[in-house]
Motif scaffolding. Structure first.
Motif, PDB file in Angstrom:
ATOM      1  N   ALA A 290      -3.654   2.461 -10.172  1.00  0.00           N
ATOM      2  CA  ALA A 290      -2.823   2.435  -8.828  1.00  0.00           C
ATOM      3  C   ALA A 290      -3.761   1.934  -7.792  1.00  0.00           C
ATOM      4  O   ALA A 290      -2.946   1.307  -6.707  1.00  0.00           O
ATOM      5  CB  ALA A 290      -2.656   3.844  -8.664  1.00  0.00           C
ATOM      6  N   ARG A 291      -5.047   1.957  -7.800  1.00  0.00           N
ATOM      7  CA  ARG A 291      -5.955   1.329  -6.527  1.00  0.00           C
ATOM      8  C   ARG A 291      -5.469  -0.138  -6.341  1.00  0.00           C
ATOM      9  O   ARG A 291      -5.557  -0.578  -5.287  1.00  0.00           O
ATOM     10  CB  ARG A 291      -7.212   1.683  -6.577  1.00  0.00           C
ATOM     11  N   ARG A 292      -5.209  -0.784  -7.408  1.00  0.00           N
ATOM     12  CA  ARG A 292      -4.801  -2.128  -7.144  1.00  0.00           C
ATOM     13  C   ARG A 292      -3.562  -2.534  -6.858  1.00  0.00           C
ATOM     14  O   ARG A 292      -3.287  -3.497  -6.306  1.00  0.00           O
ATOM     15  CB  ARG A 292      -4.854  -2.511  -8.851  1.00  0.00           C
ATOM     16  N   VAL A 293      -2.676  -1.504  -7.013  1.00  0.00           N
ATOM     17  CA  VAL A 293      -0.880  -1.658  -6.766  1.00  0.00           C
ATOM     18  C   VAL A 293      -0.742  -1.070  -5.245  1.00  0.00           C
ATOM     19  O   VAL A 293      -0.101  -1.530  -4.396  1.00  0.00           O
ATOM     20  CB  VAL A 293      -0.258  -1.187  -7.651  1.00  0.00           C
ATOM     21  N   TYR A 294      -1.337   0.104  -4.927  1.00  0.00           N
ATOM     22  CA  TYR A 294      -0.986   0.996  -3.886  1.00  0.00           C
ATOM     23  C   TYR A 294      -1.998   0.998  -2.820  1.00  0.00           C
ATOM     24  O   TYR A 294      -3.303   1.121  -3.238  1.00  0.00           O
ATOM     25  CB  TYR A 294      -0.465   2.341  -4.200  1.00  0.00           C
ATOM     26  N   GLY A 295      -1.715   0.733  -1.513  1.00  0.00           N
ATOM     27  CA  GLY A 295      -2.681   0.774  -0.634  1.00  0.00           C
ATOM     28  C   GLY A 295      -2.840   2.026  -0.018  1.00  0.00           C
ATOM     29  O   GLY A 295      -2.230   3.088  -0.429  1.00  0.00           O
ATOM     30  N   GLU A 296      -3.926   2.347   0.942  1.00  0.00           N
ATOM     31  CA  GLU A 296      -4.058   3.675   1.177  1.00  0.00           C
ATOM     32  C   GLU A 296      -2.854   4.068   2.329  1.00  0.00           C
ATOM     33  O   GLU A 296      -2.181   3.242   3.133  1.00  0.00           O
ATOM     34  CB  GLU A 296      -5.243   3.660   2.366  1.00  0.00           C
ATOM     35  N   PRO A 297      -2.386   5.340   2.135  1.00  0.00           N
ATOM     36  CA  PRO A 297      -1.422   5.891   2.938  1.00  0.00           C
ATOM     37  C   PRO A 297      -1.918   5.886   4.228  1.00  0.00           C
ATOM     38  O   PRO A 297      -2.796   6.192   4.511  1.00  0.00           O
ATOM     39  CB  PRO A 297      -1.116   7.093   2.304  1.00  0.00           C
ATOM     40  N   TYR A 298      -1.027   5.647   5.384  1.00  0.00           N
ATOM     41  CA  TYR A 298      -1.256   5.955   6.637  1.00  0.00           C
ATOM     42  C   TYR A 298       0.104   6.563   7.419  1.00  0.00           C
ATOM     43  O   TYR A 298       1.197   6.357   6.738  1.00  0.00           O
ATOM     44  CB  TYR A 298      -1.590   4.569   7.184  1.00  0.00           C
ATOM     45  N   GLU A 299      -0.336   7.438   8.270  1.00  0.00           N
ATOM     46  CA  GLU A 299       0.679   7.885   8.947  1.00  0.00           C
ATOM     47  C   GLU A 299       0.741   7.858  10.489  1.00  0.00           C
ATOM     48  O   GLU A 299      -0.203   7.796  11.041  1.00  0.00           O
ATOM     49  CB  GLU A 299       0.533   9.728   8.725  1.00  0.00           C
ATOM     50  N   LYS A 300       1.666   7.777  11.230  1.00  0.00           N
ATOM     51  CA  LYS A 300       1.827   7.622  12.813  1.00  0.00           C
ATOM     52  C   LYS A 300       3.473   8.366  13.088  1.00  0.00           C
ATOM     53  O   LYS A 300       4.603   8.069  12.246  1.00  0.00           O
ATOM     54  CB  LYS A 300       1.958   6.206  13.080  1.00  0.00           C
ATOM     55  N   ASP A 301       3.171   9.096  13.868  1.00  0.00           N
ATOM     56  CA  ASP A 301       4.500   9.757  14.486  1.00  0.00           C
ATOM     57  C   ASP A 301       5.326  10.537  13.482  1.00  0.00           C
ATOM     58  O   ASP A 301       6.456  10.545  13.570  1.00  0.00           O
ATOM     59  CB  ASP A 301       5.279   8.638  15.329  1.00  0.00           C
ATOM     60  N   GLY A 302       4.689  11.164  12.488  1.00  0.00           N
ATOM     61  CA  GLY A 302       5.219  11.739  11.488  1.00  0.00           C
ATOM     62  C   GLY A 302       5.952  10.995  10.324  1.00  0.00           C
ATOM     63  O   GLY A 302       6.593  11.798   9.407  1.00  0.00           O
TER      64      GLY A 302
END
Length: 112
Positions: A13-25
């Motif tokens: 999965a590290r190859r396909v999905y990037g790190e999740p990020y959050e902003k304003d909920g």
């Protein structure tokens, strides 16, 4: 980097999905489409006319990653937002235009 670490990095999965990020909920999880390939070869040529043994080997590989889209999580709801690949759209338009021009030219030749 060891060979084992290299292949672990390319898989999963590290190859396909990037790190999740959050902003304003809102949480965004980017995703890519990855295509990879590789090959190896080896060859030898023996015979008295050559005077010595010949041999060869080789290998290569590559990978292409293109943005696919992102999962967007907001208020407990998840939705998929596809990425817009403008280069692919332009290339498709050019191919269709070229095909249309060829068909028009053939049609005009037949009318003569």
């Amino acid at each position: 980097m060891e060979l084992r670490e290299f292949f672990e990095h390319l898989s999963g999965a590290r190859r396909v999905y990037g790190e999740p990020y959050e902003k304003d909920g809102v949480t965004v999880i980017p995703a890519v489409s990855v295509t990879a390939g590789g090959g190896f070869g080896h060859g030898e040529r023996h015979g008295p006319e050559h005077g010595k043994e010949n041999g060869g080997s080789g290998g290569g590989g590559g990978a292409i990653a293109r943005p696919a889209g992102a999962y967007v999580i907001k208020d407990g709801q998840v939705r998929w937002e596809p990425a817009l690949d403008v280069n692919r759209i332009v290339l498709g338009g050019q191919l269709l235009l070229g095909l249309a021009l060829i068909l028009i030219a053939r049609h005009l030749r037949r009318r003569r």
